[in-house]
Write an enzyme that holds these catalytic residues in place. Structure first.
Site, PDB file in Angstrom:
ATOM      1  N   ARG A 186      87.004  17.855 -57.320  1.00  0.00           N
ATOM      2  CA  ARG A 186      85.745  17.791 -58.065  1.00  0.00           C
ATOM      3  C   ARG A 186      84.602  17.200 -57.234  1.00  0.00           C
ATOM      4  O   ARG A 186      83.489  17.721 -57.248  1.00  0.00           O
ATOM      5  CB  ARG A 186      85.971  16.909 -59.303  1.00  0.00           C
ATOM      6  CG  ARG A 186      84.821  16.902 -60.276  1.00  0.00           C
ATOM      7  CD  ARG A 186      85.026  15.793 -61.334  1.00  0.00           C
ATOM      8  NE  ARG A 186      86.355  15.772 -61.882  1.00  0.00           N
ATOM      9  CZ  ARG A 186      86.742  16.444 -62.974  1.00  0.00           C
ATOM     10  NH1 ARG A 186      85.884  17.178 -63.628  1.00  0.00           N
ATOM     11  NH2 ARG A 186      87.982  16.348 -63.410  1.00  0.00           N
ATOM     12  N   ARG A 218      84.897  23.667 -70.077  1.00  0.00           N
ATOM     13  CA  ARG A 218      85.012  22.208 -70.092  1.00  0.00           C
ATOM     14  C   ARG A 218      84.340  21.537 -71.303  1.00  0.00           C
ATOM     15  O   ARG A 218      84.918  20.599 -71.867  1.00  0.00           O
ATOM     16  CB  ARG A 218      84.524  21.606 -68.774  1.00  0.00           C
ATOM     17  CG  ARG A 218      85.335  22.111 -67.565  1.00  0.00           C
ATOM     18  CD  ARG A 218      85.079  21.334 -66.292  1.00  0.00           C
ATOM     19  NE  ARG A 218      85.648  20.002 -66.332  1.00  0.00           N
ATOM     20  CZ  ARG A 218      84.976  18.906 -66.601  1.00  0.00           C
ATOM     21  NH1 ARG A 218      83.691  18.961 -66.810  1.00  0.00           N
ATOM     22  NH2 ARG A 218      85.589  17.745 -66.644  1.00  0.00           N
ATOM     23  N   CYS A 227      82.656  34.573 -79.349  1.00  0.00           N
ATOM     24  CA  CYS A 227      82.840  34.581 -80.798  1.00  0.00           C
ATOM     25  C   CYS A 227      83.697  33.417 -81.238  1.00  0.00           C
ATOM     26  O   CYS A 227      84.880  33.588 -81.581  1.00  0.00           O
ATOM     27  CB  CYS A 227      83.458  35.891 -81.243  1.00  0.00           C
ATOM     28  SG  CYS A 227      82.246  37.173 -81.183  1.00  0.00           S
ATOM     29  N   GLU A 228      83.128  32.258 -81.171  1.00  0.00           N
ATOM     30  CA  GLU A 228      83.859  31.060 -81.550  1.00  0.00           C
ATOM     31  C   GLU A 228      82.831  29.951 -81.784  1.00  0.00           C
ATOM     32  O   GLU A 228      81.985  29.710 -80.915  1.00  0.00           O
ATOM     33  CB  GLU A 228      84.817  30.698 -80.410  1.00  0.00           C
ATOM     34  CG  GLU A 228      85.828  29.709 -80.814  1.00  0.00           C
ATOM     35  CD  GLU A 228      87.107  29.761 -79.982  1.00  0.00           C
ATOM     36  OE1 GLU A 228      87.577  30.860 -79.612  1.00  0.00           O
ATOM     37  OE2 GLU A 228      87.617  28.676 -79.701  1.00  0.00           O
ATOM     38  N   TYR A 255      86.087  23.253 -61.540  1.00  0.00           N
ATOM     39  CA  TYR A 255      86.815  23.640 -62.752  1.00  0.00           C
ATOM     40  C   TYR A 255      85.951  24.451 -63.720  1.00  0.00           C
ATOM     41  O   TYR A 255      86.121  24.378 -64.933  1.00  0.00           O
ATOM     42  CB  TYR A 255      87.411  22.400 -63.451  1.00  0.00           C
ATOM     43  CG  TYR A 255      88.239  21.547 -62.521  1.00  0.00           C
ATOM     44  CD1 TYR A 255      89.483  21.993 -62.082  1.00  0.00           C
ATOM     45  CD2 TYR A 255      87.777  20.318 -62.036  1.00  0.00           C
ATOM     46  CE1 TYR A 255      90.253  21.229 -61.203  1.00  0.00           C
ATOM     47  CE2 TYR A 255      88.534  19.548 -61.157  1.00  0.00           C
ATOM     48  CZ  TYR A 255      89.769  20.006 -60.752  1.00  0.00           C
ATOM     49  OH  TYR A 255      90.512  19.270 -59.886  1.00  0.00           O
TER      50      TYR A 255
HETATM   51  N1  LLP Z   1      95.535  16.112 -56.352  1.00  0.00           N
HETATM   52  C1  LLP Z   1      96.325  16.417 -57.397  1.00  0.00           C
HETATM   53  C2  LLP Z   1      97.778  16.274 -57.244  1.00  0.00           C
HETATM   54  C3  LLP Z   1      95.774  16.854 -58.595  1.00  0.00           C
HETATM   55  O1  LLP Z   1      96.570  17.148 -59.620  1.00  0.00           O
HETATM   56  C4  LLP Z   1      94.372  16.986 -58.721  1.00  0.00           C
HETATM   57  C5  LLP Z   1      93.754  17.486 -59.949  1.00  0.00           C
HETATM   58  C6  LLP Z   1      93.575  16.672 -57.606  1.00  0.00           C
HETATM   59  C7  LLP Z   1      94.188  16.233 -56.437  1.00  0.00           C
HETATM   60  C8  LLP Z   1      92.081  16.807 -57.620  1.00  0.00           C
HETATM   61  O2  LLP Z   1      91.469  15.993 -58.555  1.00  0.00           O
HETATM   62  P1  LLP Z   1      89.856  15.908 -58.550  1.00  0.00           P
HETATM   63  O3  LLP Z   1      89.441  15.212 -57.270  1.00  0.00           O
HETATM   64  O4  LLP Z   1      89.334  17.268 -58.617  1.00  0.00           O
HETATM   65  O5  LLP Z   1      89.536  15.110 -59.747  1.00  0.00           O
HETATM   66  N2  LLP Z   1      90.573  20.823 -65.282  1.00  0.00           N
HETATM   67  C9  LLP Z   1      90.263  19.410 -65.337  1.00  0.00           C
HETATM   68  C10 LLP Z   1      90.732  18.678 -64.081  1.00  0.00           C
HETATM   69  C11 LLP Z   1      92.201  18.825 -63.800  1.00  0.00           C
HETATM   70  C12 LLP Z   1      92.596  18.106 -62.558  1.00  0.00           C
HETATM   71  C13 LLP Z   1      93.980  18.480 -62.164  1.00  0.00           C
HETATM   72  N3  LLP Z   1      94.424  17.839 -60.968  1.00  0.00           N
HETATM   73  C14 LLP Z   1      88.760  19.250 -65.539  1.00  0.00           C
HETATM   74  O6  LLP Z   1      88.068  20.248 -65.646  1.00  0.00           O
HETATM   75  O7  LLP Z   1      88.274  18.130 -65.599  1.00  0.00           O
END
Ligand code: LLP
Length: 438
Positions: free
Chosen positions: A295, A332, A363-364, A392
């Site tokens: 992210r 999100r 449609c929601e 994401y």
């Molecule tokens: N490493 C592992 C093992 C992970 O599971 C994740 C994210 C990351 C790194 C990266 O995390 P970040 O730096 O992006 O926060 N769909 C959700 C986020 C799911 C994150 C899953 N794992 C959202 O939109 O907030």
């Protein structure tokens, strides 16, 4: 006045620009909804992480967690930046292969990798497999038996027993988690023993990830300390030397004025300080530190352009202003109650005149991008730009209601490059087959 927009984000006409390209021109040239990345911002973010490690003089890797946004073009940018990447599926791996990304700099994650995915990873020569569970060890053994010339580096994913302060859907570090080997029950030790007994496997390190969109350092300090403790135990008990401590990703970003994360660099500094301190206390050799940000690398660099369409006024209630995208390109808000900020492309600092419900076209009833969106005066055809949508968003996009997924453009140095085409109606029916009964 939107505090995320700086004077340098506006061009001479006062329009919002991304990577030096006018957002109104982008909308006109590529259509909307459109996702645009400021590529220079992506490169800078990786460099900001690296600078901390270099100042601290530790061995490191920045491994981009590509689930945040996976595409051929982003892997090519990561390759240009000599970054590592994480993949979590055969599909992400195939995309990285198509991009020509060097497989030695790929880590493969997942709590239920299939035999076919592990075969694919071994055959491709993936640099590291992050082993998550005993079933995976059995599958990996099989794959390596079938490929006698191959060997793999692995990291062992442990569940550190640290609950991150974040949305429960994206917290992973607590004991009750589907990811990784539990420590207290001895599962992690058992995994190490099993892996050390396989000659074609080289265990390089220990991995933990506590969650995502985290705003403070405590959880990361806790995980750094825990990983060193495990490394110390394994050194003493099994004469096993840990070369890599992988603390995962999860560094939070500012989506809206409600968010107050610390700077990404400060997360890294806190992690490095804690590892150094604990390593010194345990009298161990300093390992390399890996981080896996997703992210924080692509989120702030991404923007979504929408065109305003219909409006519904309801006496006494907030009006609904609908745009041509919604939960299909950004789930999100509906899924996590995520908040974003949105500005008018032609005049991002235009005086605010009203609050509206910014609705999508799906449609929601839950397809609301923002349930309280301050807006200047707008009319159908105006372009809105939602900020910080780079992580994401496209990655979780769907074809719900058979809406085509948007196009993605990379903007850099005043140039715009289409990197993912807009889906066409023909694309949408590409996999459909006829069903005709005799
Ligand atoms: N490493 C592992 C093992 C992970 O599971 C994740 C994210 C990351 C790194 C990266 O995390 P970040 O730096 O992006 O926060 N769909 C959700 C986020 C799911 C994150 C899953 N794992 C959202 O939109 O907030």
């Amino acid at each position: 006045m939107n505090d995320q927009i700086k004077a340098s984000d506006l061009n001479a006409a006062g329009h919002l620009q991304i990577g030096g390209v006018d957002t109104l021109e982008l909308a006109q040239q590529f259509g909307t909804p459109l996702i645009v990345y400021d590529v220079a911002q992506i490169r800078q973010q990786i460099q900001r992480f690296r600078d901390v490690f270099q100042e601290e003089q530790v061995q490191y890797e920045v491994s981009y967690a590509s689930k945040a946004f996976s595409s051929v073009a982003i892997y090519q940018v990561m390759n240009q930046e000599h970054a590592h990447i994480d993949v979590v599926s055969g599909g992400e791996l195939a995309t990285a292969q198509k991009a020509g990304f060097p497989m030695a700099r790929v880590s493969f994650h997942g709590n239920n990798k299939s035999l076919a995915e592990l075969e694919m990873a071994v055959e491709a020569g993936v640099g590291t497999i992050i082993v998550d569970n005993f079933h995976e060890i059995d599958l990996l053994k099989q794959v390596l038996n079938d490929h006698p010339a191959s060997h793999v580096d692995v990291q062992i994913r442990i569940t550190p027993g640290i609950a991150a302060h974040t949305n429960s859907y994206i917290a992973t570090g607590q004991v009750d988690s589907k990811f990784g080997f539990d420590l207290d029950s001895g599962q992690a030790d058992e995994a190490l023993k099993q892996l050390l007994a396989i000659p074609a496997i080289h265990v390089t390190g220990i991995h933990a990830h506590i969650g995502s969109q985290i705003f403070d350092v405590q959880g990361f300090e806790g995980v750094a300390k825990k990983l060193v403790q495990v490394a110390a135990d394994w050194q003493r008990q099994y004469d096993f030397t840990t070369h890599i401590l992988n603390v995962g990703g999860g560094f939070g970003i500012k989506y809206s004025s409600e968010d107050h994360p610390i700077h990404p660099e400060d997360f890294v500094r806190a992690i490095v300080d804690m590892v150094k301190k604990s390593i010194h206390e345990q009298k161990l050799e300093m390992p390399a530190i890996w981080i896996e940000p997703g992210r924080s690398i692509v989120g702030p660099a991404g923007y979504t352009l929408y065109t305003i369409g219909s409006r519904k006024n309801i006496p006494g209630l907030l009006p609904y202003v609908s745009v041509d995208g919604g939960m299909g390109d950004n789930i999100r808000p509906a899924l996590y109650d995520a908040k974003y900020e949105t500005v008018l492309a032609k005049d991002p600092q235009a005086p605010i005149v009203e609050n509206v419900r910014l609705a999508g076209k799906y449609c929601e009833s839950g397809d609301i991008l923002s349930d309280h969106q301050p807006l200047p005066r707008t009319q159908p055809g105006d372009i809105l730009v939602m900020l910080d949508t780079g992580a994401y968003g496209y990655a979780m996009a769907s074809n719900y209601n058979r809406n085509p997924r948007p196009a993605v453009v990379f903007a850099e140095n005043g140039q715009a490059h289409l990197v993912i085409k807009r889906e066409s109606y023909a694309d949408l029916t590409y996999l459909d087959l006829d069903y005709q009964q005799d």
